[in-house]
Design a protein around this motif. Structure first.
Motif, PDB file in Angstrom:
ATOM      1  N   ALA A 121      42.404  83.643  12.868  1.00  0.00           N
ATOM      2  CA  ALA A 121      43.447  83.573  11.850  1.00  0.00           C
ATOM      3  C   ALA A 121      42.995  84.153  10.516  1.00  0.00           C
ATOM      4  CB  ALA A 121      43.890  82.125  11.657  1.00  0.00           C
ATOM      5  N   ASP A 122      43.981  84.620   9.763  1.00  0.00           N
ATOM      6  CA  ASP A 122      43.743  85.156   8.420  1.00  0.00           C
ATOM      7  C   ASP A 122      43.818  83.997   7.424  1.00  0.00           C
ATOM      8  OD1 ASP A 122      43.630  86.458   6.035  1.00  0.00           O
ATOM      9  OD2 ASP A 122      45.378  87.744   6.370  1.00  0.00           O
ATOM     10  N   ARG A 123      42.702  83.291   7.285  1.00  0.00           N
ATOM     11  CA  ARG A 123      42.622  82.188   6.325  1.00  0.00           C
ATOM     12  C   ARG A 123      41.169  81.948   5.962  1.00  0.00           C
ATOM     13  NH1 ARG A 123      40.670  77.432   8.280  1.00  0.00           N
ATOM     14  NH2 ARG A 123      40.686  77.080  10.560  1.00  0.00           N
ATOM     15  N   ALA A 124      40.969  81.240   4.877  1.00  0.00           N
ATOM     16  CA  ALA A 124      39.621  80.867   4.460  1.00  0.00           C
ATOM     17  C   ALA A 124      39.163  79.638   5.233  1.00  0.00           C
ATOM     18  CB  ALA A 124      39.603  80.571   2.965  1.00  0.00           C
ATOM     19  N   LEU A 151      32.927  93.902   8.273  1.00  0.00           N
ATOM     20  CA  LEU A 151      34.037  93.457   7.424  1.00  0.00           C
ATOM     21  C   LEU A 151      35.255  94.371   7.511  1.00  0.00           C
ATOM     22  CD1 LEU A 151      32.054  92.304   4.262  1.00  0.00           C
ATOM     23  CD2 LEU A 151      32.829  90.940   6.218  1.00  0.00           C
ATOM     24  N   PHE A 152      35.117  95.498   8.156  1.00  0.00           N
ATOM     25  CA  PHE A 152      36.270  96.367   8.406  1.00  0.00           C
ATOM     26  C   PHE A 152      37.168  95.779   9.488  1.00  0.00           C
ATOM     27  CE2 PHE A 152      38.096  99.961  10.873  1.00  0.00           C
ATOM     28  CZ  PHE A 152      38.919 100.500   9.901  1.00  0.00           C
ATOM     29  N   TYR A 153      36.568  94.998  10.395  1.00  0.00           N
ATOM     30  CA  TYR A 153      37.271  94.534  11.587  1.00  0.00           C
ATOM     31  C   TYR A 153      37.813  93.121  11.412  1.00  0.00           C
ATOM     32  CZ  TYR A 153      34.739  98.422  13.710  1.00  0.00           C
ATOM     33  OH  TYR A 153      34.229  99.658  13.994  1.00  0.00           O
ATOM     34  N   ALA A 154      39.034  92.909  11.893  1.00  0.00           N
ATOM     35  CA  ALA A 154      39.576  91.553  11.961  1.00  0.00           C
ATOM     36  C   ALA A 154      38.857  90.795  13.080  1.00  0.00           C
ATOM     37  CB  ALA A 154      41.073  91.608  12.248  1.00  0.00           C
ATOM     38  N   PRO A 155      38.604  89.475  12.916  1.00  0.00           N
ATOM     39  CA  PRO A 155      38.981  88.615  11.794  1.00  0.00           C
ATOM     40  C   PRO A 155      37.966  88.591  10.641  1.00  0.00           C
ATOM     41  CG  PRO A 155      37.999  87.294  13.494  1.00  0.00           C
ATOM     42  CD  PRO A 155      38.018  88.705  14.034  1.00  0.00           C
ATOM     43  N   GLN A 156      36.886  89.384  10.749  1.00  0.00           N
ATOM     44  CA  GLN A 156      35.910  89.375   9.664  1.00  0.00           C
ATOM     45  C   GLN A 156      36.509  89.887   8.356  1.00  0.00           C
ATOM     46  OE1 GLN A 156      31.792  90.689  10.949  1.00  0.00           O
ATOM     47  NE2 GLN A 156      32.929  91.344  12.760  1.00  0.00           N
ATOM     48  N   SER A 157      37.457  90.806   8.475  1.00  0.00           N
ATOM     49  CA  SER A 157      38.089  91.371   7.283  1.00  0.00           C
ATOM     50  C   SER A 157      38.862  90.323   6.489  1.00  0.00           C
ATOM     51  CB  SER A 157      39.025  92.510   7.686  1.00  0.00           C
ATOM     52  OG  SER A 157      40.002  92.052   8.610  1.00  0.00           O
ATOM     53  N   LEU A 202      43.904 102.948  13.561  1.00  0.00           N
ATOM     54  CA  LEU A 202      45.264 103.166  13.073  1.00  0.00           C
ATOM     55  C   LEU A 202      46.028 101.918  12.652  1.00  0.00           C
ATOM     56  CD1 LEU A 202      46.542 105.914  15.550  1.00  0.00           C
ATOM     57  CD2 LEU A 202      45.538 106.193  13.287  1.00  0.00           C
ATOM     58  N   VAL A 203      45.800 100.799  13.302  1.00  0.00           N
ATOM     59  CA  VAL A 203      46.614  99.607  13.029  1.00  0.00           C
ATOM     60  C   VAL A 203      46.073  98.877  11.811  1.00  0.00           C
ATOM     61  CG1 VAL A 203      47.465  97.419  13.960  1.00  0.00           C
ATOM     62  CG2 VAL A 203      47.200  99.405  15.468  1.00  0.00           C
ATOM     63  N   PRO A 204      46.911  98.547  10.830  1.00  0.00           N
ATOM     64  CA  PRO A 204      46.428  97.868   9.626  1.00  0.00           C
ATOM     65  C   PRO A 204      45.843  96.495   9.946  1.00  0.00           C
ATOM     66  CG  PRO A 204      48.817  97.826   9.716  1.00  0.00           C
ATOM     67  CD  PRO A 204      48.377  98.753  10.805  1.00  0.00           C
ATOM     68  N   ARG A 205      44.947  96.044   9.092  1.00  0.00           N
ATOM     69  CA  ARG A 205      44.250  94.779   9.338  1.00  0.00           C
ATOM     70  C   ARG A 205      45.201  93.592   9.440  1.00  0.00           C
ATOM     71  NH1 ARG A 205      41.044  98.194   9.777  1.00  0.00           N
ATOM     72  NH2 ARG A 205      41.927  97.862  11.829  1.00  0.00           N
ATOM     73  N   TRP A 206      46.231  93.565   8.610  1.00  0.00           N
ATOM     74  CA  TRP A 206      47.135  92.411   8.637  1.00  0.00           C
ATOM     75  C   TRP A 206      47.784  92.231  10.008  1.00  0.00           C
ATOM     76  CZ3 TRP A 206      52.147  93.421   9.962  1.00  0.00           C
ATOM     77  CH2 TRP A 206      52.647  94.705   9.722  1.00  0.00           C
ATOM     78  N   ALA A 207      47.985  93.319  10.733  1.00  0.00           N
ATOM     79  CA  ALA A 207      48.642  93.239  12.028  1.00  0.00           C
ATOM     80  C   ALA A 207      47.729  92.681  13.115  1.00  0.00           C
ATOM     81  CB  ALA A 207      49.175  94.613  12.434  1.00  0.00           C
ATOM     82  N   HIS A 208      46.430  92.536  12.827  1.00  0.00           N
ATOM     83  CA  HIS A 208      45.485  91.972  13.795  1.00  0.00           C
ATOM     84  C   HIS A 208      45.398  90.455  13.692  1.00  0.00           C
ATOM     85  CE1 HIS A 208      43.543  95.758  15.248  1.00  0.00           C
ATOM     86  NE2 HIS A 208      43.932  96.215  14.073  1.00  0.00           N
ATOM     87  N   ASP A 209      46.062  89.860  12.726  1.00  0.00           N
ATOM     88  CA  ASP A 209      46.017  88.413  12.526  1.00  0.00           C
ATOM     89  C   ASP A 209      46.469  87.699  13.801  1.00  0.00           C
ATOM     90  OD1 ASP A 209      46.034  85.844  11.577  1.00  0.00           O
ATOM     91  OD2 ASP A 209      47.665  86.125  10.133  1.00  0.00           O
TER      92      ASP A 209
END
Length: 517
Positions: A153-156, A184-190, A294-301
């Motif tokens: 997940a995209d959270r702290a 840090l480029f890759y989700a979820p590390q980003s 190609l896919v933006p980071r937010w879309a990997h959440d």
């Protein structure tokens, strides 16, 4: 009198001690020790160690390797690979890592880009029951740690979760990890803030580790290349440990020509006493996956399943296509992305779009739905590559991964292309930045140099023939020109051929006294 003189000589010879016997001598090669100016001489090996290095060594040997006209150097050390599955897997032939041995690479690091199992003890112990062809050391990965505690997940993290993550890093360090790696480029590390990374890196630094980072942005995807380099430097400074930038580059049309700016930032930090280094592979195409490109980071959440669902979500369709279009432009267009595995292997994204009668973005989403193939992304300039390569703090690395020739040809290509042909580096610089620099940076005791007492990791290669054969079309071709390779004193390559010996070891780092329970 003549007879008496002969008898005296004979008596002297009979009484003389026989020469010391060693297991192997490499004779008459041009030796680059990793520290000294080259000279013609011999390297003597006993067991897994170098017994002596010098001109005309007075030893008898069980085996002699003739190296006249050849280069003798420390075994090369690759600080950034993705060889974990091969080194730890069941396939004994794959565990030899023939693509590395045939380039003279005798040690590799795994667990890079934040993808390193925190169970370092098991990772390193594997070599004892599943013999390997090369030595390897391992990072604990920020991505593995964060995923285990926070998920995708995209959270702290909560305070409790951060405490658990710190404890995992500390434990991995006490088991022998090199340090903490991030991607840090890759989700979820980003999704992690810099402060979170610093908190975990501090646990590695307290125990003698290094902070290794695939930085948050090598282009203009998010914070930009310059800011991402600044962040890596800041993490090292605030956490109190050496910072190492993985596969340093200026990726994409928006940042071409920025190598001098990046160099200036790093050298300013080094001038203040901070330890900052980098590794680099000698290819103009990077390797990643189609979705990562190609896919933006937010879309990997939420992971892959959530990503694919977003392809059909009308509420985000316009934003998704817009962001993907920007990323495609950054990468240089559909012609710059070569798919290197799966059903479309060997085809550019532009070709796939034509075949499917779709625009490039729709074609990319169609391909990603069925998987996420590796791609070679042609996104760098030779001017930036050469500028970075010349810096004395940039070592050779491969970022070895499937479907890219860098796994089979990076060290050989760097020599052939940038030493022999383009004269970007001297031969001595190439050797030292492929061996001693990495050994010193990452505290690999008794490796990276040819000197008495060091482990006998040695490469002998033909300076007229050492070259990569791997290409983007055929990425798994073995390099040419290596004649002999020793790994811990054992012949892994003899007369230009693999012997099948598996003499590699898992290399554990020793934390400072008192830093572990």
């Amino acid at each position: 009198m003549k007879r008496i003189g002969l008898l005296l000589v004979a008596a002297t010879l009979v009484g003389a001690a026989p020469p010391e016997r060693v297991d192997l001598i490499i004779r008459g090669g041009t030796i680059y020790t990793g520290s000294d100016a080259p000279f013609v001489g011999d390297v003597a090996v006993s067991g897994d160690r170098i017994r002596a290095v010098g001109a005309r060594l007075p030893f008898a040997a069980t085996r002699v390797v003739e190296a006249r006209g050849l280069i003798v150097a420390p075994g090369f050390i690759d600080p950034h690979t993705h060889l974990g599955e091969r080194l730890l897997g069941e396939d004994a032939q794959a565990r030899l890592i023939p693509g590395f041995l045939m380039q003279g690479v005798t040690t590799a690091f795994i667990g890079n880009d934040g993808r390193g199992d925190p169970n370092i003890a098991a990772t390193l112990a594997s070599a004892r029951t599943r013999p390997v062809g090369i030595n390897y050391a391992a990072y604990v990965g920020f991505g593995d740690v964060r995923s285990a505690v926070v998920g995708k997940a995209d959270r702290a993290p909560t305070s409790d979760e951060l405490t658990r993550m710190r404890a995992m890093v500390a434990s991995a360090m006490c088991q022998g990890a090199l340090g903490l790696s991030t991607g840090l480029f890759y989700a979820p590390q980003s999704f992690a803030a810099q402060s979170e990374v610093v908190a975990l890196a501090r646990e590695a630094g307290t125990r003698g580790g290094v902070y290794d980072s695939h930085i948050r942005d090598e282009s203009s995807y998010s914070i930009g290349l310059a800011a991402a380099v600044d962040e890596a430097i800041a993490v090292g400074r605030e956490a109190g440990l050496p910072a190492h930038i993985a596969h340093i580059k200026a990726l994409g049309v928006d940042v071409h020509g920025q190598a001098p700016t990046i160099i200036a930032r790093i050298e300013a930090a080094r001038a203040k006493g901070q330890r900052v280094t980098a590794d680099q592979y000698p290819w103009s195409a990077s390797g990643t996956t189609l979705a990562a490109a190609l896919v933006p980071r937010w879309a990997h959440d939420g992971g892959r399943d959530a990503l694919v669902k977003r392809f059909d979500d009308a509420a985000v369709a316009e934003r998704l296509r817009s962001d993907m279009a920007l990323n495609l432009r950054r990468r240089g267009g559909a012609e710059s992305l070569l798919i290197t595995e799966g059903a479309y292997r060997g085809q550019r994204l532009s070709d796939v779009a034509t075949k499917l009668a779709l625009d490039p973005l729709a074609a990319a989403m169609a391909v990603i739905r069925t998987g996420d193939p590796n791609v070679a992304s042609f996104n760098q300039t030779e001017e930036d590559i050469a500028a970075l390569m010349r810096r004395p703090w940039v070592m050779t690395g491969s970022d070895a991964s499937d479907s890219h020739p860098r796994a089979y040809g990076s060290f050989a290509r760097k020599y052939d292309e940038y030493v022999r042909k383009r004269k970007v580096l001297s031969l001595r610089d190439f050797i030292e930045r492929s061996s001693a620099l990495a050994a010193d940076t990452f505290r690999l005791k008794d490796r990276g140099r040819l000197r008495p007492g060091a482990f006998a990791d040695v490469v002998v290669f033909d300076p007229t023939a050492f070259a990569a054969r791997a290409t983007y079309a055929e990425p798994a071709l073995l390099a040419a020109g290596v004649r002999t390779v020793l790994v811990n004193g054992v012949l892994a390559v003899a007369d230009g051929k693999l012997t099948g010996a598996a003499a590699g070891r898992g290399l554990a780092q020793t934390p400072p006294a008192g830093s572990c329970p």
